[in-house]
Write an enzyme that holds these catalytic residues in place. Structure first.
Site, PDB file in Angstrom:
ATOM      1  N   SER A 174       1.811  -0.809  -3.316  1.00 24.59           N
ATOM      2  CA  SER A 174       2.831  -1.906  -3.310  1.00 24.59           C
ATOM      3  C   SER A 174       2.412  -2.972  -4.141  1.00 24.59           C
ATOM      4  O   SER A 174       2.975  -3.968  -4.344  1.00 24.59           O
ATOM      5  CB  SER A 174       2.477  -2.368  -1.664  1.00 24.59           C
ATOM      6  OG  SER A 174       2.705  -1.459  -0.790  1.00 24.59           O
ATOM      7  N   HIS A 183       7.756   3.596  -5.682  1.00 23.02           N
ATOM      8  CA  HIS A 183       7.327   2.726  -4.579  1.00 23.02           C
ATOM      9  C   HIS A 183       8.328   2.928  -3.346  1.00 23.02           C
ATOM     10  O   HIS A 183       9.540   2.463  -3.420  1.00 23.02           O
ATOM     11  CB  HIS A 183       7.394   1.038  -4.864  1.00 23.02           C
ATOM     12  CG  HIS A 183       6.924   0.395  -3.721  1.00 23.02           C
ATOM     13  ND1 HIS A 183       7.397  -1.186  -3.790  1.00 23.02           N
ATOM     14  CD2 HIS A 183       6.019   0.491  -2.899  1.00 23.02           C
ATOM     15  CE1 HIS A 183       6.930  -1.628  -2.741  1.00 23.02           C
ATOM     16  NE2 HIS A 183       6.161  -0.679  -1.993  1.00 23.02           N
ATOM     17  N   GLU A 190      11.692   1.976  -5.195  1.00 22.38           N
ATOM     18  CA  GLU A 190      11.474   0.947  -6.625  1.00 22.38           C
ATOM     19  C   GLU A 190      10.621   1.927  -7.822  1.00 22.38           C
ATOM     20  O   GLU A 190       9.563   2.338  -7.332  1.00 22.38           O
ATOM     21  CB  GLU A 190      10.493  -0.062  -6.157  1.00 22.38           C
ATOM     22  CG  GLU A 190      11.091  -1.374  -6.669  1.00 22.38           C
ATOM     23  CD  GLU A 190      10.116  -2.598  -5.829  1.00 22.38           C
ATOM     24  OE1 GLU A 190       8.965  -2.358  -5.419  1.00 22.38           O
ATOM     25  OE2 GLU A 190      10.574  -3.720  -6.254  1.00 22.38           O
ATOM     26  N   ASN A 192       8.296  -6.757  -2.919  1.00 23.12           N
ATOM     27  CA  ASN A 192       7.258  -7.512  -2.219  1.00 23.12           C
ATOM     28  C   ASN A 192       7.320  -9.111  -2.767  1.00 23.12           C
ATOM     29  O   ASN A 192       6.994  -9.900  -2.047  1.00 23.12           O
ATOM     30  CB  ASN A 192       6.126  -7.103  -2.304  1.00 23.12           C
ATOM     31  CG  ASN A 192       5.926  -5.841  -1.152  1.00 23.12           C
ATOM     32  OD1 ASN A 192       6.437  -6.119   0.038  1.00 23.12           O
ATOM     33  ND2 ASN A 192       5.290  -4.913  -1.695  1.00 23.12           N
TER      34      ASN A 192
HETATM   35  P1  NAD Z   1      -2.661   4.823   5.322  1.00 19.05           P
HETATM   36  O1  NAD Z   1      -3.915   4.118   5.723  1.00 19.05           O
HETATM   37  O2  NAD Z   1      -1.838   5.075   6.426  1.00 19.05           O
HETATM   38  O3  NAD Z   1      -2.868   6.110   4.482  1.00 19.05           O
HETATM   39  C1  NAD Z   1      -3.737   6.282   3.488  1.00 19.05           C
HETATM   40  C2  NAD Z   1      -4.486   7.642   3.472  1.00 19.05           C
HETATM   41  O4  NAD Z   1      -5.337   7.662   2.314  1.00 19.05           O
HETATM   42  C3  NAD Z   1      -5.607   7.839   4.507  1.00 19.05           C
HETATM   43  O5  NAD Z   1      -5.176   8.915   5.118  1.00 19.05           O
HETATM   44  C4  NAD Z   1      -6.769   8.000   3.658  1.00 19.05           C
HETATM   45  O6  NAD Z   1      -7.744   9.114   4.580  1.00 19.05           O
HETATM   46  C5  NAD Z   1      -6.394   8.520   2.508  1.00 19.05           C
HETATM   47  N1  NAD Z   1      -7.412   8.622   1.196  1.00 19.05           N
HETATM   48  C6  NAD Z   1      -8.166   7.550   1.230  1.00 19.05           C
HETATM   49  N2  NAD Z   1      -9.018   7.630  -0.024  1.00 19.05           N
HETATM   50  C7  NAD Z   1      -8.540   8.914  -0.519  1.00 19.05           C
HETATM   51  C8  NAD Z   1      -8.967   9.550  -1.535  1.00 19.05           C
HETATM   52  N3  NAD Z   1      -9.905   9.267  -2.405  1.00 19.05           N
HETATM   53  N4  NAD Z   1      -8.299  11.092  -1.731  1.00 19.05           N
HETATM   54  C9  NAD Z   1      -7.292  11.376  -0.777  1.00 19.05           C
HETATM   55  N5  NAD Z   1      -6.828  10.729   0.162  1.00 19.05           N
HETATM   56  C10 NAD Z   1      -7.374   9.292   0.357  1.00 19.05           C
HETATM   57  O7  NAD Z   1      -1.880   3.998   4.080  1.00 19.05           O
HETATM   58  P2  NAD Z   1      -0.336   3.724   4.046  1.00 19.05           P
HETATM   59  O8  NAD Z   1       0.312   2.887   4.750  1.00 19.05           O
HETATM   60  O9  NAD Z   1       0.098   5.190   4.080  1.00 19.05           O
HETATM   61  O10 NAD Z   1      -0.284   3.543   2.325  1.00 19.05           O
HETATM   62  C11 NAD Z   1      -0.489   4.074   1.235  1.00 19.05           C
HETATM   63  C12 NAD Z   1      -0.022   3.583  -0.024  1.00 19.05           C
HETATM   64  O11 NAD Z   1       1.493   3.193   0.041  1.00 19.05           O
HETATM   65  C13 NAD Z   1      -0.769   2.236  -0.343  1.00 19.05           C
HETATM   66  O12 NAD Z   1      -0.815   2.109  -1.689  1.00 19.05           O
HETATM   67  C14 NAD Z   1       0.143   1.209   0.261  1.00 19.05           C
HETATM   68  O13 NAD Z   1       0.438  -0.125  -0.644  1.00 19.05           O
HETATM   69  C15 NAD Z   1       1.675   1.736  -0.171  1.00 19.05           C
HETATM   70  N6  NAD Z   1       2.770   1.532   0.750  1.00 19.05           N
HETATM   71  C16 NAD Z   1       2.704   1.254   2.150  1.00 19.05           C
HETATM   72  C17 NAD Z   1       3.727   0.720   2.965  1.00 19.05           C
HETATM   73  C18 NAD Z   1       3.750   0.819   4.336  1.00 19.05           C
HETATM   74  O14 NAD Z   1       4.744   0.318   5.054  1.00 19.05           O
HETATM   75  N7  NAD Z   1       2.745   1.000   4.956  1.00 19.05           N
HETATM   76  C19 NAD Z   1       4.957   0.808   2.245  1.00 19.05           C
HETATM   77  C20 NAD Z   1       5.051   0.940   0.796  1.00 19.05           C
HETATM   78  C21 NAD Z   1       3.919   1.369   0.234  1.00 19.05           C
END
Ligand code: NAD
Length: 282
Positions: free
Chosen positions: A117, A138, A150, A188
Site C-alpha cells: 500500500s 495494488h 492500481e 491512498n
Molecule cells: P496480513 O497481516 O493479513 O497478512 C500478511 C501475511 O504475510 C501473514 O499471513 C504473514 O504470515 C505473511 N508473511 C509475513 N512474512 C512472510 C514471509 N517472509 N514470507 C511469506 N509470508 C509472510 O496483511 P494484509 O492485510 O493481507 O496485507 C498484505 C499486503 O497488502 C500489505 O503490503 C498491505 O499493505 C497490502 N494491502 C492491504 C490492504 C488491506 O486492506 N488489508 C489493502 C491493500 C493492500
C-alpha cells in the site's frame, strides 16, 4: 495453464489467490505460517461457496477454483510461476528479504509484483537484479469484490512488464489504473487525508463520528463513512500510511490527527481490535 505464486496468505493474499484461481490460473499460495495458510484456504472456500450460492459462479467453477490452489511454506515453490504477487506484512524489511529471495529463485523473465500500500516500488526493485520486471499490483480489499487494481510503474519498470501486468488484471475481470511510483500512489494519497480530516473533525469537537459519517454518506454518496472505513482498514494502517505521505511529501500537510495517534497508542485499531470509532462485538 498459467502459473502464479502469491506470497502471504493473509487478508489480501488469500483474496488474490482466489481471484487468480477462479480465472483459471494454477496458484501456489505461500506463507511462513501454517495457520495463515489454513486460515487463507478456509476463507477462500467460504467465499467461493458464497459466490456459488448467489449464483455468480457454477458448482464446477467453485470446485475447480479451490482445487487449483496449492499451498507451501517455502518460497522455493514460487520457482515455476510466470508472475509472483507478494502480499506479505507491510514491513519493508520483510518485503526486501522476500524480493531478494524471489529474485534468486525465479527465472529472469518472471514478473515480481507487490501488493504494497505504501512501500516504494523503486526500493523493492533495488533488492533485485531485475528492476525492469518489478511492479506494483495494488489490489483493493475485499479482493474478490473490488474492481480496481492500481498498477504502479517504478522508475525502471519496463513497458513490457506494465503491458503484461495490465493484461493479467483485465483477464482477472478487474480494471487496471496505471500510476507512477509516489508515496501513497493515488488511492491512498487521496483517501487517507480525507480520513485524517474526518478524525480532526471529531478531535476538534466539530461533530461526532456518527455525524461525520452521515454527512459523507448522505451528502457525498459514499457507501461507507470515512470513520467506519478507517475502522475497517485498521487505524494502525491509516496512521502508517499518513506517516509515509508525511515523510515522502509534506510534513505539515499530511500531519496525522493527534486523535489517530492516541487511539493507535491505546490499541483502539478498529474492527480487528473490537474498538475504533465504533465498537464491534465479534
Ligand atoms: P496480513 O497481516 O493479513 O497478512 C500478511 C501475511 O504475510 C501473514 O499471513 C504473514 O504470515 C505473511 N508473511 C509475513 N512474512 C512472510 C514471509 N517472509 N514470507 C511469506 N509470508 C509472510 O496483511 P494484509 O492485510 O493481507 O496485507 C498484505 C499486503 O497488502 C500489505 O503490503 C498491505 O499493505 C497490502 N494491502 C492491504 C490492504 C488491506 O486492506 N488489508 C489493502 C491493500 C493492500
Amino acid at each position: 495453464m498459467s502459473k502464479v505464486a502469491v506470497v502471504g496468505a493473509g487478508t489480501m493474499g488469500n483474496g488474490i489467490a482466489h481471484v487468480f484461481a477462479q480465472h483459471g490460473w494454477d496458484v501456489t499460495l505461500i506463507d511462513i505460517s501454517e495457520a495463515a495458510l489454513a486460515g487463507g484456504l478456509a476463507t477462500i472456500r467460504k467465499n467461493v461457496e458464497r459466490l456459488e450460492k448467489k449464483g455468480v459462479i457454477s458448482h464446477q467453477l467453485s470446485v475447480d477454483t479451490v482445487s487449483r490452489i496449492k499451498t507451501s511454506k517455502s518460497l522455493e515453490a514460487a520457482k515455476g510461476a510466470e508472475i509472483v504477487v507478494e502480499a506479505t506484512t507491510e514491513n519493508p524489511k520483510i518485503k526486501f528479504e522476500v524480493f531478494t529471495a524471489l529474485d534468486r529463485l525465479c527465472p529472469p523473465s518472471t514478473v515480481l509484483a507487490s501488493n504494497t500500500s505504501s512501500i516504494s516500488i523503486a526500493e523493492l526493485a533495488k533488492h533485485t537484479d531485475r528492476s525492469g520486471n518489478v511492479i506494483g499490483m495494488h489490489f483493493m480489499n475485499p479482493v474478490p469484490v473490488m474492481k480496481l487494481v492500481e498498477v504502479i510503474r517504478g522508475p525502471e519498470t519496463s513497458n513490457d512488464t506494465v503491458k503484461r501486468t495490465v493484461e493479467i488484471v483485465q483477464a482477472l475481470g478487474k480494471t487496471a489504473v496505471e500510476v507512477n511510483d509516489s508515496p501513497g500512489f493515488v488511492s491512498n494519497r487521496v483517501l487517507m487525508p480525507m480520513i485524517n480530516e474526518a478524525i480532526f473533525c471529531v478531535d476538534e469537537g466539530v461533530a461526532t463520528a456518527e455525524a461525520v459519517d452521515q454527512a459523507m454518506k448522505l451528502g457525498m454518496n459514499h457507501p461507507l463513512g470515512p470513520l467506519a472505513l478507517a475502522d475497517l482498514i485498521g487505524l494502525d494502517v491509516c496512521l502508517a500510511i499518513m506517516k509515509v505521505l508525511q515523510d515522502g511529501l509534506d510534513v505539515q500537510k499530511y500531519r496525522p490527527a493527534p486523535l489517530l495517534e492516541q487511539m493507535v497508542a491505546k490499541g483502539q485499531l478498529g474492527r480487528k481490535s473490537g474498538q475504533g470509532f465504533y465498537a464491534y462485538r465479534d
